[in-house]
Enzyme design. Sequence first.
Site, mmCIF file in Angstrom:
data_model
loop_
_atom_site.group_PDB
_atom_site.id
_atom_site.type_symbol
_atom_site.label_atom_id
_atom_site.label_comp_id
_atom_site.label_asym_id
_atom_site.label_seq_id
_atom_site.Cartn_x
_atom_site.Cartn_y
_atom_site.Cartn_z
ATOM 1 N N ASP A 1 0.859 -1.191 0.000
ATOM 2 C CA ASP A 1 0.000 0.000 0.000
ATOM 3 C C ASP A 1 0.895 1.241 0.000
ATOM 4 O O ASP A 1 1.317 1.708 -1.052
ATOM 5 C CB ASP A 1 -0.931 -0.072 1.208
ATOM 6 C CG ASP A 1 -2.051 0.952 1.156
ATOM 7 O OD1 ASP A 1 -2.077 1.763 0.215
ATOM 8 O OD2 ASP A 1 -2.900 0.953 2.064
ATOM 9 N N ASP B 1 -7.822 -8.007 6.711
ATOM 10 C CA ASP B 1 -8.817 -7.890 7.778
ATOM 11 C C ASP B 1 -9.404 -6.493 7.883
ATOM 12 O O ASP B 1 -8.858 -5.518 7.363
ATOM 13 C CB ASP B 1 -8.180 -8.230 9.128
ATOM 14 C CG ASP B 1 -7.236 -7.108 9.622
ATOM 15 O OD1 ASP B 1 -6.371 -6.675 8.830
ATOM 16 O OD2 ASP B 1 -7.393 -6.667 10.768
HETATM 17 C C1 PRP Z 1 -0.703 -4.883 5.993
HETATM 18 C C2 PRP Z 1 -0.031 -5.798 4.959
HETATM 19 C C3 PRP Z 1 1.338 -5.218 4.828
HETATM 20 C C4 PRP Z 1 1.142 -3.755 5.147
HETATM 21 C C5 PRP Z 1 1.148 -2.990 3.864
HETATM 22 O O1 PRP Z 1 -0.421 -5.366 7.257
HETATM 23 O O2 PRP Z 1 -0.009 -7.136 5.365
HETATM 24 O O3 PRP Z 1 2.242 -5.807 5.741
HETATM 25 O O4 PRP Z 1 -0.125 -3.604 5.785
HETATM 26 O O5 PRP Z 1 0.943 -1.622 4.111
HETATM 27 P P1 PRP Z 1 1.997 -0.505 3.723
HETATM 28 O O6 PRP Z 1 2.474 -0.797 2.317
HETATM 29 O O7 PRP Z 1 1.175 0.773 3.796
HETATM 30 O O8 PRP Z 1 3.112 -0.516 4.708
HETATM 31 P P2 PRP Z 1 -1.149 -4.808 8.578
HETATM 32 O O9 PRP Z 1 -0.265 -3.780 9.226
HETATM 33 O O10 PRP Z 1 -2.551 -4.401 8.251
HETATM 34 O O11 PRP Z 1 -1.141 -6.073 9.546
HETATM 35 P P3 PRP Z 1 -1.791 -7.534 9.319
HETATM 36 O O12 PRP Z 1 -0.936 -8.234 8.300
HETATM 37 O O13 PRP Z 1 -1.718 -8.174 10.664
HETATM 38 O O14 PRP Z 1 -3.215 -7.342 8.835
#
Ligand code: PRP
Length: 181
Positions: A105, A161
């Site tokens: 993201d 999630d």
């Molecule tokens: C999500 C996903 C990535 C991160 C990407 O994890 O799994 O690790 O966000 O976002 P970014 O590119 O903006 O850094 P999250 O922090 O939601 O945790 P989770 O995997 O436990 O859902």
Amino acid sequence: MHSEHEDVSRILFSEQQIAQRVKEMGAQIASDHPDQSMLVISVLRGAAIFMADLVRAIDLPVEMDYMAVSSYGSGTKTSGVVQILKDTTASVEGRHVLIAEDILDSGLTLQYLISSLQARNPASIEVAALLVKHAKRQADIDCNYIGFACPDEFIVGYGLDYAERYRNLPYIGVLRPEIYA
Ligand code: PRP
């Protein structure tokens, strides 16, 4: 009993589309790395489901490992400062590392992870991301394998999630706004 499927307004990527794409990604990874063994690392928790399917599509000797991270401070993911809560069990030195991410993201999580792993002298580091969003990108990440380009919507399922729910939906869908409003 309320079904979580009712909270999804539309399906973006079906179970069949995901399975097909993950198989293609795995086949590509295997053909790009003949006679190599790989250390596949996923970041808990969302990427665990993608990784579980991806490794079964990679016909190479593969070792699986996991990291858990969290953002420092306010808990916003945009700080770019990440704390390692759980590190890999395996040593990364000299290994061909593949990071399996469910979604890219802002890119800040991966930026931190790549620099942290790079400092441990792996033979190589590559990234396989099932979904890539472009709208809020803050870090320039070179993704070697991409599943799907993803619209900037609130999506859940297949590991993703909202408030720790919906990860077990077999597809990726758009969450109804009234659920998180
Ligand atoms: C999500 C996903 C990535 C991160 C990407 O994890 O799994 O690790 O966000 O976002 P970014 O590119 O903006 O850094 P999250 O922090 O939601 O945790 P989770 O995997 O436990 O859902």
